[in-house]
Each structure stands twice: as C-alpha cells, then as structure tokens.
Write a protein that holds these residues in place. Structure first.
Motif, PDB file in Angstrom:
ATOM      1  N   GLY A  59      32.932 -61.395 116.241  1.00 40.05           N
ATOM      2  CA  GLY A  59      32.860 -61.071 114.826  1.00 40.05           C
ATOM      3  C   GLY A  59      31.528 -60.489 114.413  1.00 40.05           C
ATOM      4  N   GLN A  60      30.493 -60.739 115.172  1.00 36.56           N
ATOM      5  CA  GLN A  60      29.149 -60.272 114.842  1.00 36.56           C
ATOM      6  C   GLN A  60      28.990 -58.766 115.029  1.00 36.56           C
ATOM      7  OE1 GLN A  60      26.157 -62.208 117.196  1.00 36.56           O
ATOM      8  NE2 GLN A  60      24.495 -61.000 116.367  1.00 36.56           N
ATOM      9  N   TRP A  65      34.084 -56.617 115.853  1.00 38.42           N
ATOM     10  CA  TRP A  65      35.350 -56.790 116.545  1.00 38.42           C
ATOM     11  C   TRP A  65      35.690 -58.270 116.693  1.00 38.42           C
ATOM     12  CZ3 TRP A  65      33.733 -59.602 120.653  1.00 38.42           C
ATOM     13  CH2 TRP A  65      32.496 -59.308 121.225  1.00 38.42           C
ATOM     14  N   HIS A  66      36.961 -58.516 116.844  1.00 36.52           N
ATOM     15  CA  HIS A  66      37.493 -59.816 117.234  1.00 36.52           C
ATOM     16  C   HIS A  66      38.128 -59.627 118.602  1.00 36.52           C
ATOM     17  CE1 HIS A  66      37.676 -61.725 113.014  1.00 36.52           C
ATOM     18  NE2 HIS A  66      36.751 -62.305 113.736  1.00 36.52           N
ATOM     19  N   LEU A 123      37.844 -55.906 113.617  1.00 34.73           N
ATOM     20  CA  LEU A 123      37.505 -57.108 112.874  1.00 34.73           C
ATOM     21  C   LEU A 123      38.548 -57.377 111.793  1.00 34.73           C
ATOM     22  CD1 LEU A 123      35.218 -59.227 112.618  1.00 34.73           C
ATOM     23  CD2 LEU A 123      34.204 -57.751 110.896  1.00 34.73           C
ATOM     24  N   GLY A 124      39.100 -58.573 111.761  1.00 29.47           N
ATOM     25  CA  GLY A 124      40.064 -58.971 110.744  1.00 29.47           C
ATOM     26  C   GLY A 124      41.503 -58.583 111.021  1.00 29.47           C
ATOM     27  N   GLY A 174      37.875 -67.177 116.137  1.00 25.03           N
ATOM     28  CA  GLY A 174      37.246 -66.704 114.911  1.00 25.03           C
ATOM     29  C   GLY A 174      35.781 -66.352 115.104  1.00 25.03           C
ATOM     30  N   ASP A 175      35.106 -66.084 114.006  1.00 25.06           N
ATOM     31  CA  ASP A 175      33.720 -65.622 114.032  1.00 25.06           C
ATOM     32  C   ASP A 175      32.762 -66.582 114.719  1.00 25.06           C
ATOM     33  OD1 ASP A 175      33.743 -64.001 110.769  1.00 25.06           O
ATOM     34  OD2 ASP A 175      34.592 -63.417 112.684  1.00 25.06           O
TER      35      ASP A 175
END
Length: 139
Positions: A28-29, A32-33, A71-72, A87-88
């Motif tokens: 998440g940083q 991307w996930h 991301l998301g 998750g993040d």
C-alpha cells in the motif's frame, strides 16, 4: 498498465532493490496492493492471463505467486478463499531484478508490465477453476 522504466529503480520505484537484494516493503505504501495464490494454482492463472499479467513475485519458500494490483482495486472485487490479500499494514519481500532464487520476479516489471488489473486476474482464476474459457462449456 504502462510504467516509465526509469521509475522502476529510482524515485517512486526505489522499492525494487538493485541486483540480487530483497526489500521488506509495506503493501500500500508504493501505490499497489497484492493478491497471492498458491504456486500450483498461480502457474495456471499466469498461463491464462498470458500477456495481460503484470509483474509477479514468486516465493519458493512459502509456495506463492503474488501479483501487484492497483491500490484499492481488491476492495471492489469479491475475492475467493484461494486469493490472499493483505491490507496496508502488511509487508512483502520485493526481490531485486537480478534475483533468480527463493524470492524472485517470475514476471519482471518493465515499461509495460507492473500492475495487473484485479478484475482480469480474478476472471483468469475463475476460468482456471472452472476449466472454462469464453465460448467453451465448463467440464
């Protein structure tokens, strides 16, 4: 998704270590996930995706293949139990571009391959699980 290759190891893509190194990166940083699948299933999904797959990290220690997704985007999809997403607050080992063992890029990121469309990845997973393709009945 098109990515400027100069951004892979500098600036926003500095999370990809040089050479054979490995970075412990926060999910998440970096925009991307991830979605991870067991390697036995991931191999089939990768074959189904073909050129539509973005970069893929393979980890031979835990027997997973991990796709980077926007991301998301996983929040918008119904994930089956086989698909593991974090998750993040999660972390992942990101291999260097020259790494070829243990944790490595099965599909290396480049100017045309970084993120995989989440909906397309899940459609490929469903097709593999149903042994079906559009226009062909599931067996």
């Amino acid at each position: 998704m098109v990515v400027d290759s100069s951004q892979l190891t500098s600036g926003p893509r500095a999370w990809i270590p040089p050479g054979e190194g490995v970075n412990w990166s926060s999910i998440g940083q970096h925009g991307w996930h991830v979605i991870s699948l067991p390697t036995w299933l991931g191999n089939r999904v990768l074959a189904e995706l073909g050129e539509e797959s973005g970069a893929v990290i393979q980890d031979d220690l835990v027997h997973t293949m991990t796709w980077l997704i926007p991301l998301g985007s996983a929040e918008e999809c119904a994930l089956p139990p086989e698909a593991d997403t974090t998750g993040d607050e999660g972390k992942i080992f990101v291999p260097g571009m020259a790494r070829t063992r243990t944790t490595y890029w099965r599909v290396k990121p480049d100017t045309h391959r970084l993120l995989t469309d989440c909906a397309r990845l899940l459609a490929a997973l469903e097709a593999v699980q149903n042994n079906s393709r559009p226009g062909r009945r599931a067996s």
